[in-house]
Design a protein around this motif. Structure first.
Motif: not given
Length: 744
Positions: A290-313
């Motif tokens: 985060e101290g490096t210029a022109d970088t950023e951090v986002f969070l995935t849903p916990i354990y990188d949940a498969d949002t597409t699959a959960l929607t289909h289910a």
């Protein structure tokens, strides 16, 4: 030599006359060609280098591989430096009769042409030099041949119309007539100053399928301490070091190493916060990143949940829970990252966009193959676009899948795909980005590249490798990103910066209403997870600290939703099985021990019961007796705390009426009244009237004894009735007269 280079071998035999012509042309122009034999450190040396230790299948045939083209980009007027490594894996000496280099006189003009060249396609190549001096390579050895072509011979211009990528081909003629060949790319930087195009790289930092299995749910539950002072540790929602790894706890984890390697301007991370739980090395790497210029951090849903699959289910609420869990964990870990941008992998649809909007997502990244441009276009559209899904319009970025695959070391698709070396990957990314810019030089459009999640192959990643690619290391990929972001026609940006740009007017195909990906979690599997979690939850709620059971259970459920498991259904089934096994194990953990027939002879008494608790924690439960016979009536349920892994004696008050044999059912309930243990039938012999009869018998006996005593006393102390004096005197005289007579 790379797989691409080997495919040129047959093609190179057709170029033999061209190579000879190159020698004649070079000699006639007295071109200076420098060919030296160097060792690994690049210093000129007559010695030969031993063959490097192979990391994959060992080569059995000689290979020629371009290992350097000098700097990643060339300035106009700069000499061309090319190194080629020739290896001899055989047990016989290898003779080299000639070495030649050819290349494009004019720049390649399109992305398609560049890909075709690297796949072994045609293209007019001009001879740059030929060296016919004989050389030899010892058995099992290799030589690096370094070549320099002067700028005045190249005449490669960096003008507005001429800068960009040019193809190179090296050919080696062996003593037995075999031709070896390899190709690479040289990129000439623009001489005039240009307005650079904004570019960003999205990198997911998520679990591999193997990491999701460590530690197992059973290990988490078994680790719960039963010491009197309380649990020694709380299970974390992610992998913890095993005993054999504790000594290496200070070493960097796989995730932290990747983050450290990617600390380059223009990189945006999408981090699963569960990886950072208990991983101090990752927390440190993220802080440095985060101290490096022109970088950023986002969070995935916990354990990188498969949002597409959960929607289909039909499990949209689980998407919101996954994001909420991610945010809560990030707050606990003091991570200054947001969840408002989603990086969707594979196919997606309008339903998924609506579900993400409901979860609070405000921007999305997805492949340009999911939303390709409509109709014909000679230019690549800007990555910045808008995603329309019903009434929802969301800012979006289309990932350039072609350049992203090159970044991962892949070229081509399906069975026609081939691996690129680290050098070729770097030069392909630079060349493709340069050609993207040149398509519309007055319109520097935004470009987004992406690295695959572990386990997926959308952009060329290898599902069997923990790193994004099996052939390239994080260091290789980082070097390519750094070279790209330092190119004069590229301006490093963050994902947020690009989402803030105006959307492109280029039309893209609309998302389908619903489109599934192979290997998605199914509705039936989600039902299995939910039922097992519910069953385990009953037992967690009666324990002294429900979180010690509920947290690892919840983590296991969430792991099963991971996007990386699309191609690892066996791992998902193992996670589901671990939950069902624990549920089955807990179903017998609280039970009333069988007993012999209990005698009840009083109207008010207590039934003595023995209750077993096999849970690793003490449990607060309610013991209930259910009787369908009025001769035995339970007076109240009994709440009791059962010690962990032990048996307790519990007395339940009852009221007995009459006499007879009664069968009752003993049940174990949680405080909410749910049955959480198997019921036990107990036989009761009720003789409540025995107490009354006994009392009567005793009373009658006592009364008899008392009466007998009185009668006896009366008999011993009986008194006569009063005597008349006259009668008494007469009796006395009669007695004396009789005695006189008798004596006489």
């Amino acid at each position: 030599m790379s797989r691409v280079g080997r495919s040129f071998a047959a093609f190179a035999t057709l170029l033999l006359p061209l190579g000879s012509l190159g020698a004649i042309v070079e000699e006639s122009h007295a071109t200076v060609v420098h060919t030296v034999i160097s060792d690994d450190d690049g210093e000129a040396s007559p010695t030969q280098s031993p063959a490097p230790t192979p990391t994959g299948p060992q080569a059995t045939e000689p290979e020629a591989t371009i290992t350097s083209v000098g700097e990643s980009t060339m300035d106009q007027g700069e000499d061309l430096h090319v190194d080629v490594s020739v290896s001899n894996p055989s047990s016989e000496p290898l003779d080299i009769n000639s070495l030649s280099l050819s290349g494009h006189f004019s720049p390649i003009m399109s992305r398609t042409e560049l890909v075709r060249f690297m796949e072994g396609g045609g293209g007019a190549l001009s001879p740059l030099f030929t060296d016919t001096s004989a050389q030899s390579i010892a058995p099992g050895g290799q030589r690096t041949l370094s070549m320099t072509v002067p700028a005045e011979q190249l005449q490669w211009s960096g003008s507005f119309d001429s800068w960009g990528p040019r193809g190179l081909q090296v050919e080696v003629l062996l003593g037995d007539g075999t031709w070896l060949a390899d190709r690479s790319i040289a990129v000439v930087a623009p001489a005039p100053e240009l307005m650079p195009m904004p570019a960003a790289v999205a990198m997911p930092v998520t679990h591999t399928a193997e990491e999701l299995l460590e530690p197992s749910l059973s290990e988490d539950i078994a680790s719960i301490s039963t010491e009197p002072d309380g649990p020694a540790s709380t299970p974390t929602p992610t992998a913890t070091p095993t005993d054999s790894e504790e000594s290496d706890a200070a070493e960097s984890s796989r995730a932290s190493t990747s983050v450290s390697e990617m600390s380059t301007p223009g990189v945006s991370l999408f981090v699963d916060p569960a990886l950072a739980h208990g991983d101090d090395s990752l927390a440190t790497s993220l802080s440095d990143f985060e101290g490096t210029a022109d970088t950023e951090v986002f969070l995935t849903p916990i354990y990188d949940a498969d949002t597409t699959a959960l929607t289909h289910a039909g499990a949209e609420e689980m998407i919101q829970q996954a994001y909420s869990s991610s945010e809560a964990l990030a707050e606990e870990l003091e991570m200054s990252a947001d969840t408002d941008v989603a990086f969707v992998s594979g196919k997606t649809d309008q339903n998924t966009m609506n579900a993400l909007d409901e979860a609070g997502v405000e921007g999305v990244l997805l492949s340009d193959q999911t939303i390709p441009q409509t109709g014909f276009s000679y230019a690549t559209a800007s990555a910045r676009t808008s995603i329309q899904a019903g009434d929802v319009q969301m800012p979006g970025l289309a990932v350039d899948s072609l350049v992203s695959s090159a970044l991962a070391g892949q070229i081509g698709e399906g069975e026609e795909s081939a691996e690129l070396s680290a050098l070729d990957s770097q030069q392909m990314v630079l060349g493709l980005s340069a050609l993207t810019y040149r398509e519309r030089p007055n319109d520097p459009r935004a470009m987004v590249l992406a690295i695959d999640r572990a386990g997926l192959t959308e952009f060329g990643g290898d599902p069997a490798a923990p790193s994004p690619s099996s052939s390239l290391t994080d260091e290789d990929i980082s070097g390519t990103i750094e070279a790209l972001m330092e190119a004069s026609w590229v301006d490093p940006h963050t994902v947020s910066d690009l989402l803030a740009l105006e959307p492109s007017v280029a039309e893209r195909e609309a998302l389908p209403e619903k489109e599934a990906n192979p290997g998605e979690i199914t509705e039936a599997q989600i039902d299995q997870l939910s039922q097992a979690q519910k069953n385990i939850g009953w037992y967690a709620n009666v324990s002294e600290d429900p979180s010690l059971i509920a947290d690892p259970t919840q983590a296991t459920v969430q792991k099963a939703f991971a996007t990386c498991l699309r191609g690892q259904n066996s791992v998902r089934q193992e996670l589901i099985g671990s939950l069902e096994n624990l549920s089955s194990q807990f179903s017998d953990s609280l039970n009333v021990q069988p007993s012999s027939t209990i005698n009840v002879i009083s109207e008010a008494t207590e039934l003595p019961l023995h209750v077993r608790n096999d849970l690793p924690l003490s449990a607060g439960v309610v013991i209930q007796i259910n009787s369908h016979d009025n001769r035995l009536v339970p007076k109240q349920d009994v709440a009791v705390s059962l010690p962990a892994e032990g048996t307790s004696d519990v007395a339940v008050p009852v009221e007995a009426r009459g006499s007879g044999n009664v069968q009752v059912e003993v049940r174990i309930l949680d405080p909410a009244g749910n049955v959480i243990g198997p019921s036990q039938t107990v036989q009761i012999r009720v003789r409540a009237d025995w107490e009354n009869v006994g009392t009567l018998v005793i009373a009658v006996g006592l009364a008899g004894i008392f009466s007998f005593g009185i009668v006896r006393s009366l008999r011993r102390g009986r008194q006569h009735a009063p005597v008349d004096p006259k009668e008494f005197s007469q009796d006395q005289r009669a007695t004396r007269r009789a005695a006189w007579r008798h004596g006489k």
